[in-house]
Design a protein around this motif. Structure first.
Motif, mmCIF file in Angstrom:
data_model
loop_
_atom_site.group_PDB
_atom_site.id
_atom_site.type_symbol
_atom_site.label_atom_id
_atom_site.label_comp_id
_atom_site.label_asym_id
_atom_site.label_seq_id
_atom_site.Cartn_x
_atom_site.Cartn_y
_atom_site.Cartn_z
ATOM 1 N N MET A 84 0.850 -1.197 0.000
ATOM 2 C CA MET A 84 0.000 0.000 0.000
ATOM 3 C C MET A 84 0.886 1.247 0.000
ATOM 4 O O MET A 84 1.883 1.312 0.705
ATOM 5 C CB MET A 84 -0.879 -0.013 1.262
ATOM 6 N N GLU A 85 0.511 2.230 -0.814
ATOM 7 C CA GLU A 85 1.281 3.474 -0.856
ATOM 8 C C GLU A 85 1.024 4.294 0.405
ATOM 9 O O GLU A 85 -0.117 4.463 0.831
ATOM 10 C CB GLU A 85 0.891 4.300 -2.080
ATOM 11 N N VAL A 86 2.097 4.783 1.003
ATOM 12 C CA VAL A 86 1.990 5.617 2.203
ATOM 13 C C VAL A 86 2.460 7.021 1.858
ATOM 14 O O VAL A 86 3.639 7.247 1.581
ATOM 15 C CB VAL A 86 2.833 5.043 3.362
ATOM 16 N N ASN A 87 1.533 7.980 1.830
ATOM 17 C CA ASN A 87 1.900 9.385 1.671
ATOM 18 C C ASN A 87 1.469 10.150 2.911
ATOM 19 O O ASN A 87 0.877 9.581 3.835
ATOM 20 C CB ASN A 87 1.279 9.973 0.398
ATOM 21 N N LEU A 88 1.750 11.434 2.940
ATOM 22 C CA LEU A 88 1.490 12.217 4.153
ATOM 23 C C LEU A 88 0.004 12.248 4.498
ATOM 24 O O LEU A 88 -0.381 12.026 5.650
ATOM 25 C CB LEU A 88 2.028 13.637 3.974
ATOM 26 N N ASP A 89 -0.849 12.534 3.527
ATOM 27 C CA ASP A 89 -2.287 12.622 3.801
ATOM 28 C C ASP A 89 -2.831 11.294 4.306
ATOM 29 O O ASP A 89 -3.612 11.246 5.262
ATOM 30 C CB ASP A 89 -3.041 13.059 2.548
ATOM 31 N N MET A 90 -2.418 10.198 3.656
ATOM 32 C CA MET A 90 -2.890 8.881 4.081
ATOM 33 C C MET A 90 -2.425 8.571 5.497
ATOM 34 O O MET A 90 -3.176 8.063 6.336
ATOM 35 C CB MET A 90 -2.380 7.823 3.098
ATOM 36 N N ALA A 91 -1.146 8.882 5.804
ATOM 37 C CA ALA A 91 -0.600 8.568 7.118
ATOM 38 C C ALA A 91 -1.283 9.365 8.229
ATOM 39 O O ALA A 91 -1.605 8.825 9.291
ATOM 40 C CB ALA A 91 0.908 8.827 7.127
ATOM 41 N N VAL A 92 -1.517 10.654 7.977
ATOM 42 C CA VAL A 92 -2.162 11.496 8.988
ATOM 43 C C VAL A 92 -3.586 11.017 9.260
ATOM 44 O O VAL A 92 -4.056 11.035 10.406
ATOM 45 C CB VAL A 92 -2.139 12.973 8.537
ATOM 46 N N GLU A 93 -4.281 10.574 8.217
ATOM 47 C CA GLU A 93 -5.641 10.063 8.407
ATOM 48 C C GLU A 93 -5.637 8.697 9.090
ATOM 49 O O GLU A 93 -6.585 8.352 9.783
ATOM 50 C CB GLU A 93 -6.351 9.966 7.057
ATOM 51 N N TYR A 94 -4.579 7.918 8.895
ATOM 52 C CA TYR A 94 -4.537 6.538 9.394
ATOM 53 C C TYR A 94 -4.288 6.460 10.899
ATOM 54 O O TYR A 94 -4.933 5.690 11.604
ATOM 55 C CB TYR A 94 -3.446 5.768 8.653
ATOM 56 N N ILE A 95 -3.361 7.260 11.400
ATOM 57 C CA ILE A 95 -2.891 7.069 12.776
ATOM 58 C C ILE A 95 -3.985 7.378 13.794
ATOM 59 O O ILE A 95 -4.870 8.206 13.570
ATOM 60 C CB ILE A 95 -1.646 7.927 13.072
ATOM 61 N N GLN A 96 -3.868 6.670 14.938
ATOM 62 C CA GLN A 96 -4.773 6.883 16.063
ATOM 63 C C GLN A 96 -4.016 7.490 17.235
ATOM 64 O O GLN A 96 -2.854 7.887 17.098
ATOM 65 C CB GLN A 96 -5.440 5.566 16.431
ATOM 66 N N ALA A 97 -4.659 7.575 18.394
ATOM 67 C CA ALA A 97 -4.113 8.326 19.518
ATOM 68 C C ALA A 97 -2.754 7.816 19.981
ATOM 69 O O ALA A 97 -1.942 8.587 20.507
ATOM 70 C CB ALA A 97 -5.101 8.305 20.682
ATOM 71 N N ASP A 98 -2.468 6.519 19.810
ATOM 72 C CA ASP A 98 -1.198 5.962 20.275
ATOM 73 C C ASP A 98 -0.205 5.760 19.138
ATOM 74 O O ASP A 98 0.715 4.944 19.250
ATOM 75 C CB ASP A 98 -1.434 4.630 20.993
ATOM 76 N N GLU A 99 -0.361 6.519 18.052
ATOM 77 C CA GLU A 99 0.518 6.377 16.898
ATOM 78 C C GLU A 99 0.999 7.743 16.421
ATOM 79 O O GLU A 99 0.370 8.771 16.693
ATOM 80 C CB GLU A 99 -0.214 5.646 15.759
ATOM 81 N N LEU A 100 2.122 7.770 15.709
ATOM 82 C CA LEU A 100 2.733 8.992 15.214
ATOM 83 C C LEU A 100 3.154 8.807 13.762
ATOM 84 O O LEU A 100 3.349 7.683 13.301
ATOM 85 C CB LEU A 100 3.968 9.364 16.052
#
Length: 647
Positions: free
Chosen positions: A611-627
């Motif tokens: 799966m491609e990981v870009n900034l927008d996807m990563a920011v939407e993906y993470i939850q409270a215990d992730e960075l």
């Protein structure tokens, strides 16, 4: 044709044929008066087309006497009537003040390109380029216009048009992309009438002129079937707009609508002179209603000329100017005569609705790529951003290594992160969270109006997605496409919390066919818990380098986000688990080499594309215990060890 774009008082609306879908809602203030098409056409010849008849009836229903009287819009004044104007008001024949407003991807920038190309802005031997108005790399890549705009990334037509109509401004409706096979100009014009009616446009505003264009081809016409080979009909429509009324001899008033920053000139204020004149070296005041007037001296004065700015000694009412030398200048201030202060009603800058943490990169791979790594460097960069990004807020946190940054939405903040990444910064970014308010002892949160246009077959999936995110349906109507495809327009009111991560889910559920527009609506009572991501993460078990053998064994547990030979560290998120909860896997292990020729061949062939990981996807993906780990060349996600320890 001389360049036309100089200052803001007239309005052009561009509506793309394949995506425009404005939804009209009932308006209790509309009157029931109607008239025949012929009578209305005779009253205002040349402005409205004679069919279909219901358009003119709808325009007649737009009349709202009480609202029109309250707003008292400025009406166009004929040249022969100039002598009857108040003594302090004159008309500037050398200006046609213009702004272009439309949704994302409706051709605003391409339209300006065509206008600039045909209006002698560039020399014959000068290379123009593509989308010259998008001067920033992200603007071209994202298809949005970011820099030098008053309100930042705000593509929503409805909000801006409403403000323009309230000021009594006239509009030319430009129906763009007329060359598309699915072009439906009658439908677009019909819906634009509905929009004007819904926004309480008065009679003069409702009788807008229509120009049809194909910006990509550089052609325009007054009828879809009668296109000229250039943009001349659009230029004529602009020149026919009301000439700006100014108060040349009145005391100085210039409302600051935007700010910028220059490393040599300092803080810069951008605004339109509403009355009087302004000179380089002049002592002026900065004021707001009910506040003390601050004083300063204009060290440099610029006007906007073609695509750049030009230093001048003096500017007059009607000009848009940029001033230097006023260190305390801010959006909403009025530049005025300190001896005769009369500040204007200030512009209200929207308050932030979403916040994220920006911190020092502490991952095992930190410091390998970036030039700016320390807390001080990050802080200085954020403070510098505040000089030009007026809706941004930066606050200290409990940690000495992180700052809380608040903006008007996820896009507002990710644009800043991407700019910093390209400048050479490394960061650890926390998940976006909404900013709540306490109203009468109860918690209120921001809500957004969401408008989605989607093929009928995916309507159920969209309704399910928005409903599960505490959305309230406002409207659902079929869309006339002019072809075989059946489309539906869906409008919802959704908590901003529910919008985080929605775009990726929407694209997945509709196979990339949905077109979604959002705009901030209001703060409303807290909507309750919203279901979080229903799947966990695949987390790296140890430091090392990913191998085909390790990935092949792990991909049966979920969707991978890394490739073979990528550097991996413990606690790094390497994939999406197929079940709830996180799962640690070892993708760095290697297969024992029993047969050198075939030990890795079959394994490599069985590894799927990650799966491609870009900034927008990563920011939407993470939850409270992730960075999200952001470096100049890599976007990684990791578990937050500090948050995990709290659990």
């Amino acid at each position: 044709m001389a360049p036309l774009v100089r200052s803001v008082a007239a309005l052009a609306i561009t509506a793309a044929l394949e995506t425009t879908a404005f939804v009209s809602t009932p308006n209790p203030y509309r009157t029931a008066r109607t008239t025949t098409a012929g009578a209305r056409q005779a009253a205002r010849p040349g402005l409205l087309r004679p069919s279909p008849q219901h358009r003119y009836e709808r325009v007649e229903r737009c009349r709202v006497p009480t609202i029109a009287a309250a707003s008292a819009p400025v009406k166009a004044v004929a040249d022969e009537d100039v002598a009857t104007l108040p003594l302090e008001q004159t008309k500037r024949d050398d200006l046609r003040n213009l702004a272009i407003v439309a949704h994302v991807d409706h051709g605003k920038t391409t339209l300006v390109d065509a206008m600039l190309q045909q209006s002698s802005v560039f020399r014959d031997n000068e290379q123009m380029g593509i989308r010259v108005m998008d001067s920033n790399d992200q603007e071209r890549e994202r298809g949005i216009t970011i820099l030098a705009k008053v309100e930042g990334p705000k593509p929503q037509t409805r909000f801006v048009l409403k403000k323009a109509l309230e000021l009594g401004l006239q509009a030319v409706v430009v129906v763009n992309k007329i060359d598309r096979p699915s072009a439906r100009p009658e439908y677009v014009v019909d819906k634009t009438f509905d929009l004007f009616c819904d926004l309480n446009a008065n009679d003069e505003q409702s009788d807008f002129q229509i120009v049809y264009t194909s910006a990509i081809k550089g052609i325009a016409g007054n009828e879809p079937e009668e296109m000229e080979e250039n943009m001349e009909p659009l230029f004529k429509a602009i020149m026919g707009m009301p000439k700006p009324l100014v108060k040349e001899t009145a005391p100085l008033q210039a409302l600051v609508a935007n700010i910028d920053y220059d490393d040599f000139k300092g803080k810069l204020g951008v605004g339109r002179i509403h009355s009087g004149s302004l000179k380089k070296g002049q002592n002026v005041g900065l004021g707001r209603p009910g506040e003390d007037v601050k004083t300063g001296k204009v060290s440099e004065l610029f006007v906007f000329d073609n695509l750049g700015r030009k230093a001048v000694e003096e500017a007059h009412a009607g000009d848009i100017v940029m001033v230097a030398g006023l260190a305390q200048i801010g959006i909403g201030d009025t530049i005025l005569d300190p001896a005769n202060p009369n500040p204007m009603v200030p512009i209200a800058v929207e308050e932030p609705t979403v916040r994220m943490t920006f911190g020092v990169n502490k991952s095992p791979l930190a410091g390998r790529e970036g030039k700016f790594l320390t807390t001080r460097m990050i802080r200085d960069r954020l403070m510098k951003e505040l000089d030009r990004n007026v809706a941004l807020r930066v606050e200290e946190t409990d940690s000495s290594d992180a700052y809380e940054v608040s903006g008007r939405g996820q896009l507002h903040l990710t644009v800043l992160i991407e700019n910093m990444r390209r400048e050479g910064f490394e960061l650890l970014v926390g998940p976006p969270t909404v900013i709540t308010k306490q109203v009468d002892g109860s918690t209120h949160e921001p809500f957004e109006t969401v408008e989605v246009q989607v093929p009928d077959e995916y309507t159920g999936a969209v309704v399910d997605l928005l409903s599960r995110r505490k959305g309230e349906m406002l409207n659902m109507t079929p869309v006339e496409t002019g072809g075989d495809a059946q489309m539906t327009n869906i409008e919802y009111l959704v908590p901003t919390r529910g919008m985080i991560g929605l775009r990726n889910s929407m694209l997945t559920a509709t196979r990339g066919t949905a077109v979604m527009d959002t705009i901030f609506d209001s703060y409303r009572p807290y909507a309750g818990d919203i279901e979080a991501r229903d799947k966990g993460s695949l987390v790296a078990h140890e430091n090392g380098v990913a191998t085909p053998f390790g990935i092949a064994g792990a991909q049966s547990r979920g969707v991978m986000m890394v490739s073979a030979k990528d550097e991996i560290y413990r606690d790094m998120i390497i994939g999406l688990h197929q079940r709830p909860g996180d799962l640690r896997v070892n993708i760095c292990k290697a297969k024992a080499l029993n047969n050198i020729r075939s030990a890795t061949k079959s394994i490599s062939e069985s590894v799927t594309v990650p799966m491609e990981v870009n900034l927008d996807m990563a920011v939407e993906y993470i939850q409270a215990d992730e960075l999200v780990e952001v470096t100049p060349t890599k976007i990684r996600m990791t578990k937050n060890a500090q948050m995990a320890g709290k659990k």
